[in-house]
Motif scaffolding. Sequence first.
Motif, short mmCIF file in Angstrom:
data_model
loop_
_atom_site.label_atom_id
_atom_site.label_comp_id
_atom_site.label_asym_id
_atom_site.label_seq_id
_atom_site.Cartn_x
_atom_site.Cartn_y
_atom_site.Cartn_z
N ASN A 24 0.81 -1.22 0.00
CA ASN A 24 0.00 0.00 0.00
C ASN A 24 0.85 1.27 0.00
N THR A 25 2.14 1.14 0.26
CA THR A 25 3.04 2.29 0.10
C THR A 25 3.44 2.47 -1.35
N CYS A 26 3.06 1.51 -2.21
CA CYS A 26 3.41 1.57 -3.64
C CYS A 26 2.23 2.04 -4.49
N GLY A 27 1.24 2.62 -3.85
CA GLY A 27 0.11 3.16 -4.59
C GLY A 27 -1.12 2.29 -4.59
N PHE A 28 -1.08 1.13 -3.94
CA PHE A 28 -2.26 0.27 -3.86
C PHE A 28 -3.08 0.65 -2.62
N THR A 29 -4.32 0.17 -2.59
CA THR A 29 -5.19 0.41 -1.42
C THR A 29 -5.87 -0.90 -1.04
N PHE A 30 -5.07 -1.92 -0.83
CA PHE A 30 -5.61 -3.24 -0.50
C PHE A 30 -6.08 -3.29 0.95
N THR A 31 -7.17 -4.02 1.18
CA THR A 31 -7.64 -4.31 2.53
C THR A 31 -7.78 -5.81 2.67
N ILE B 259 -5.92 -12.94 -1.22
CA ILE B 259 -4.52 -12.89 -1.65
C ILE B 259 -4.41 -13.05 -3.17
N HIS B 260 -5.22 -13.93 -3.76
CA HIS B 260 -5.22 -14.09 -5.21
C HIS B 260 -5.65 -12.81 -5.92
N THR B 261 -6.63 -12.11 -5.33
CA THR B 261 -7.09 -10.85 -5.90
C THR B 261 -5.96 -9.82 -5.88
N VAL B 262 -5.26 -9.74 -4.76
CA VAL B 262 -4.13 -8.82 -4.63
C VAL B 262 -3.03 -9.17 -5.63
N LYS B 263 -2.72 -10.46 -5.72
CA LYS B 263 -1.64 -10.90 -6.62
C LYS B 263 -1.98 -10.57 -8.07
N ALA B 264 -3.23 -10.77 -8.47
CA ALA B 264 -3.64 -10.46 -9.84
C ALA B 264 -3.47 -8.98 -10.16
N ALA B 265 -3.82 -8.13 -9.20
CA ALA B 265 -3.68 -6.68 -9.42
C ALA B 265 -2.21 -6.28 -9.52
N VAL B 266 -1.38 -6.84 -8.66
CA VAL B 266 0.05 -6.52 -8.69
C VAL B 266 0.69 -7.03 -9.98
N THR B 267 0.32 -8.23 -10.40
CA THR B 267 0.87 -8.80 -11.63
C THR B 267 0.47 -7.95 -12.83
N ALA B 268 -0.78 -7.53 -12.88
CA ALA B 268 -1.26 -6.71 -14.00
C ALA B 268 -0.49 -5.39 -14.10
N LYS B 269 -0.12 -4.84 -12.95
CA LYS B 269 0.59 -3.55 -12.96
C LYS B 269 2.05 -3.70 -13.36
N ARG C 191 10.58 -4.74 -4.44
CA ARG C 191 10.72 -5.84 -3.48
C ARG C 191 9.39 -6.15 -2.78
N GLU C 192 8.51 -5.13 -2.68
CA GLU C 192 7.20 -5.37 -2.07
C GLU C 192 6.38 -6.37 -2.90
N ALA C 193 6.49 -6.28 -4.22
CA ALA C 193 5.78 -7.22 -5.10
C ALA C 193 6.40 -8.61 -5.00
N ARG C 194 7.73 -8.66 -4.96
CA ARG C 194 8.41 -9.96 -4.82
C ARG C 194 8.00 -10.65 -3.52
N ALA C 195 7.92 -9.85 -2.45
CA ALA C 195 7.51 -10.41 -1.15
C ALA C 195 6.09 -10.97 -1.23
N LEU C 196 5.22 -10.31 -1.98
CA LEU C 196 3.85 -10.80 -2.14
C LEU C 196 3.83 -12.14 -2.86
N PHE C 197 4.61 -12.26 -3.93
CA PHE C 197 4.63 -13.50 -4.70
C PHE C 197 5.10 -14.66 -3.84
N VAL C 198 6.14 -14.42 -3.02
CA VAL C 198 6.62 -15.47 -2.10
C VAL C 198 5.53 -15.83 -1.10
#
Length: 571
Positions: free
Chosen positions: A205-212, A255-265, A285-292
């Motif tokens: 969410n520090t990278c411009g996302f607003t995930f809850t 988590i799948h919803t979040v991952k799809a949004a990050v991957t699309a970006k 690195r925030e996206a890499r941490a999400l994928f792991v």
Amino acid sequence: MQLREAQKEALREIQGAIENGKHDIFIQAPTGTGKSLIALELSRLLKANGQKSYILTSEKSLQQQYEVDCKGKFASLHSDVISISGIDTYKCDVNGEKFSLGVCRNLGLSNKEALESMPCASTCGYLSRWEAARQSERVLMNYSYWLIQMNYVLPKMFKNPPFCRRDVVICDEAHKIPDIIESHFACRLNEKVVNRIDVVIAALNTCGFTFTVSTKALQTALQHALSHAEGVSPALHHDALKRVYKAYTDLLHDIHTVKAAVTAKYLPANLSPEALKQYSAKLPREARALFVLADDIKDQHCKVEDYTQMIEVHGLRNLVACNGDGGDRSYHNLSDYNLFHKHFRRHAGVRIYMSATLQPELLIQRWNLNPATTHIIDIESDWDPLKSPIVCCATSNMSYSNGRASVDAAIKKIDRLLDSHSSERGIIHTTTNVIMNSLLDSSRHSARLYTYNGTAEKLDLLKRIHELPSNAVLCGPSLFTGIDLSDELARFNIIFKLSFPNVSSQLWSRRYKFQKDVYFGETAAVLEQSAGRSTRHASDWSTTYILDDRAAKFIQGNKRYFSNSFLARVL
């Protein structure tokens, strides 16, 4: 490549047993009898007969040795064997991550889809190996990868699975199969995952996302499960695990919803190989941490699901909860029979089991196999047992209750043995780190002792074993498998004490209560394996000393658990 007469005879007997309708064939083969060559040659003969086979190994090092042999000294007949390991043995060519976190995985592509559409597929180490293996009649795998393919991938892709049930499965180091299966289908819980999820989502969410993403339900379910004492009713543990599974299921959707949004970006589709590399290099690195994290949660969800369903079928009486370090809780299954028949046996027409410490009668009992369809082959060692004698020294009773006095007596005995082997290399099995440190502190020969802390230091020490002084002594616990100290690397082998499984563990406590044969069989197997680290070929020689004065009585009273070649060495 020249087969020895004993190997030829074993192959003839295996083929005869298969022709006579035997489905479970046990081969007790002492060190040096060439089990790997028997396995390879059997798979070649099966291929010539139009049959497909898997060769399974328990250790990465053993699988690598097969690979080296198939490309080297056995290449004339066995170069067509394809070896494949778990996906994270390989790295993605594009982003440099382990393959499960590679670009095609982050895009949600199957292996087949990646091969057809990804421009990087032609150079991918895993995908090329996967494609070759699924088409090969002779495939080398480790047990873990094979269990995943047979029990997860095959049911989900039953119309076109990459790896199917085969005519024959050849199992090396087969004495480990019960523990490998049990561990593979155990599940583990730890509340730390909740904080990890919160940290990763906050960072995104520090990278411009607003995930809850709410982790409250998972945290509550985990706290509830972990609040139960180990020994409470299995039904309470099972109900708690079902709550955890439900919480993971709900969370995984988010988590799948979040991952799809990050991957699309960050990873647009239809990129060239060069563009893929550029995008992957810029991946924060925030996206890499999400994928792991997403990969780990998916695995955990799957483990909990499998365990809760399995233990419900196998019977809650087989549920065992064990507390670990750092707040961990693991759940195990006592039913060797059900685990083996559901997850292993049905995936091959014929199963060949090979080991130097096989204990075939015990395995037949644990798995409740039909004696009419089993066959045992005992390959006799042609080594001179007098070249590798086992001496029961009866130095002191090393039971836990005897404490420091027995350890001190054993250390004095070790010093006298080291005096007599002053210019030779050797190995000391201490069983525990506490004993290792006591020996290091009190021995007159401490300067000769090479010890370690943890697996990484042990592996590093073993890599440098040839560089150590000519009178160096490898010393520590967990040295009883995967170590080859031939010739001058070890002229003596000291076993400090019998290694009985730790009954403070709920799993071994239950086994001791209900499966004493398994408990004593494990003790015997570790003893025999420890005694097999030196004297590795027919012209090699060394002496093994067992200091624990319980050893002679234990061996005498439990001969059924030991191989004939081991018993022939005991003086």
